[in-house]
Design a protein around this motif. Structure first.
Motif, PDB file in Angstrom:
ATOM      1  N   VAL A 266       1.141  -9.683  -3.772  1.00 33.52           N
ATOM      2  CA  VAL A 266       2.252 -10.341  -4.502  1.00 33.52           C
ATOM      3  C   VAL A 266       3.997 -10.369  -3.372  1.00 33.52           C
ATOM      4  CG1 VAL A 266       4.310 -10.275  -6.465  1.00 33.52           C
ATOM      5  CG2 VAL A 266       2.137  -9.048  -6.086  1.00 33.52           C
ATOM      6  N   CYS A 267       4.412 -11.487  -3.449  1.00 34.31           N
ATOM      7  CA  CYS A 267       5.148 -12.170  -2.638  1.00 34.31           C
ATOM      8  C   CYS A 267       6.916 -12.298  -3.123  1.00 34.31           C
ATOM      9  CB  CYS A 267       4.915 -13.399  -1.763  1.00 34.31           C
ATOM     10  SG  CYS A 267       3.878 -12.649  -0.800  1.00 34.31           S
ATOM     11  N   GLU A 268       7.351 -11.619  -3.161  1.00 33.32           N
ATOM     12  CA  GLU A 268       8.829 -11.521  -4.883  1.00 33.32           C
ATOM     13  C   GLU A 268       9.677 -12.436  -3.898  1.00 33.32           C
ATOM     14  OE1 GLU A 268       8.284  -8.376  -2.442  1.00 33.32           O
ATOM     15  OE2 GLU A 268       7.727  -7.289  -4.317  1.00 33.32           O
ATOM     16  N   ALA A 269       9.889 -12.654  -2.865  1.00 31.90           N
ATOM     17  CA  ALA A 269      10.473 -14.513  -1.999  1.00 31.90           C
ATOM     18  C   ALA A 269       9.229 -14.755  -0.964  1.00 31.90           C
ATOM     19  CB  ALA A 269      11.435 -14.555  -2.289  1.00 31.90           C
TER      20      ALA A 269
ATOM     21  N   ALA B  77      -4.753  -7.821  -6.818  1.00 30.44           N
ATOM     22  CA  ALA B  77      -3.802  -9.447  -6.554  1.00 30.44           C
ATOM     23  C   ALA B  77      -2.993  -7.830  -6.149  1.00 30.44           C
ATOM     24  CB  ALA B  77      -3.245  -9.781  -7.632  1.00 30.44           C
ATOM     25  N   ASP B  78      -2.001  -6.897  -6.545  1.00 26.96           N
ATOM     26  CA  ASP B  78      -0.547  -5.971  -6.198  1.00 26.96           C
ATOM     27  C   ASP B  78      -0.534  -5.639  -5.132  1.00 26.96           C
ATOM     28  OD1 ASP B  78      -0.530  -6.222  -9.201  1.00 26.96           O
ATOM     29  OD2 ASP B  78       0.077  -3.751  -9.171  1.00 26.96           O
TER      30      ASP B  78
ATOM     31  N   LEU C   7      -9.372  -2.128   0.909  1.00 32.68           N
ATOM     32  CA  LEU C   7      -8.562  -2.370  -0.162  1.00 32.68           C
ATOM     33  C   LEU C   7      -8.509  -1.856  -1.147  1.00 32.68           C
ATOM     34  CD1 LEU C   7      -5.219  -3.813   0.112  1.00 32.68           C
ATOM     35  CD2 LEU C   7      -6.614  -5.596  -0.104  1.00 32.68           C
ATOM     36  N   TYR C   8      -9.507  -3.013  -1.201  1.00 34.82           N
ATOM     37  CA  TYR C   8     -10.510  -1.989  -3.078  1.00 34.82           C
ATOM     38  C   TYR C   8     -10.747  -1.162  -3.111  1.00 34.82           C
ATOM     39  CZ  TYR C   8     -13.892  -2.653  -6.607  1.00 34.82           C
ATOM     40  OH  TYR C   8     -14.992  -2.076  -7.549  1.00 34.82           O
TER      41      TYR C   8
ATOM     42  N   LEU D 191       0.986  -1.096  -0.489  1.00 32.59           N
ATOM     43  CA  LEU D 191       0.031   0.076   0.009  1.00 32.59           C
ATOM     44  C   LEU D 191       1.070   1.057   0.268  1.00 32.59           C
ATOM     45  CD1 LEU D 191      -2.693   0.753   2.241  1.00 32.59           C
ATOM     46  CD2 LEU D 191      -1.683   2.482   1.142  1.00 32.59           C
ATOM     47  N   ARG D 192       2.076   1.472   0.926  1.00 35.41           N
ATOM     48  CA  ARG D 192       2.936   2.688   1.161  1.00 35.41           C
ATOM     49  C   ARG D 192       3.340   2.728  -0.142  1.00 35.41           C
ATOM     50  NH1 ARG D 192       5.783   3.518   6.221  1.00 35.41           N
ATOM     51  NH2 ARG D 192       4.784   4.378   6.586  1.00 35.41           N
TER      52      ARG D 192
END
Length: 84
Positions: free
Chosen positions: A65-68, A61-62, A49-50, A9-10
Motif C-alpha cells: 500500500v502506498c499512501e501517496a 497486499a497491505d 513475505l507470505y 513489515l515493521r
C-alpha cells in the motif's frame, strides 16, 4: 518499493506489540535477519513475505500500500532517471 515493504513489515509487527525475537521465532529465522528485512538491508523474498503476512494476520497486499506516490516513483519515458 522494497523500502515501503520493509516499513510496512515493521509497522505491522509493532502494531501487534511483537518484538523482533517473537516474530523471528515464529518465522524460523534469527531476529538479526528480521531486522535486516525491516531496515531494507536485505530484500525479503515473496515466500518469506507470505509467511510474515500469515503470522501477523494481515493481507499480503497491505505490504504494498502506498499512501501517496512518491515523486521518484514516476519516470518519464523520454528522460533517463536522475542519478543521485
Amino acid at each position: 518499493m522494497d523500502l515501503r515493504v520493509s516499513a510496512h513489515l515493521r509497522a505491522h509487527r509493532q502494531a501487534r506489540s511483537m518484538t523482533l525475537v517473537e516474530l523471528a521465532g515464529l518465522l524460523g529465522i534469527s531476529h538479526q535477519q528480521l531486522q535486516k528485512y525491516e531496515t531494507g538491508m536485505n530484500r525479503i523474498s515473496a515466500g518469506m513475505l507470505y509467511e510474515v503476512a500469515k503470522r501477523l494476520d494481515v493481507p499480503l497486499a497491505d505490504f504494498f500500500v502506498c499512501e501517496a506516490p512518491a515523486e521518484e516513483d514516476f519516470v518519464s519515458p523520454s528522460q533517463p532517471p536522475e542519478v543521485k
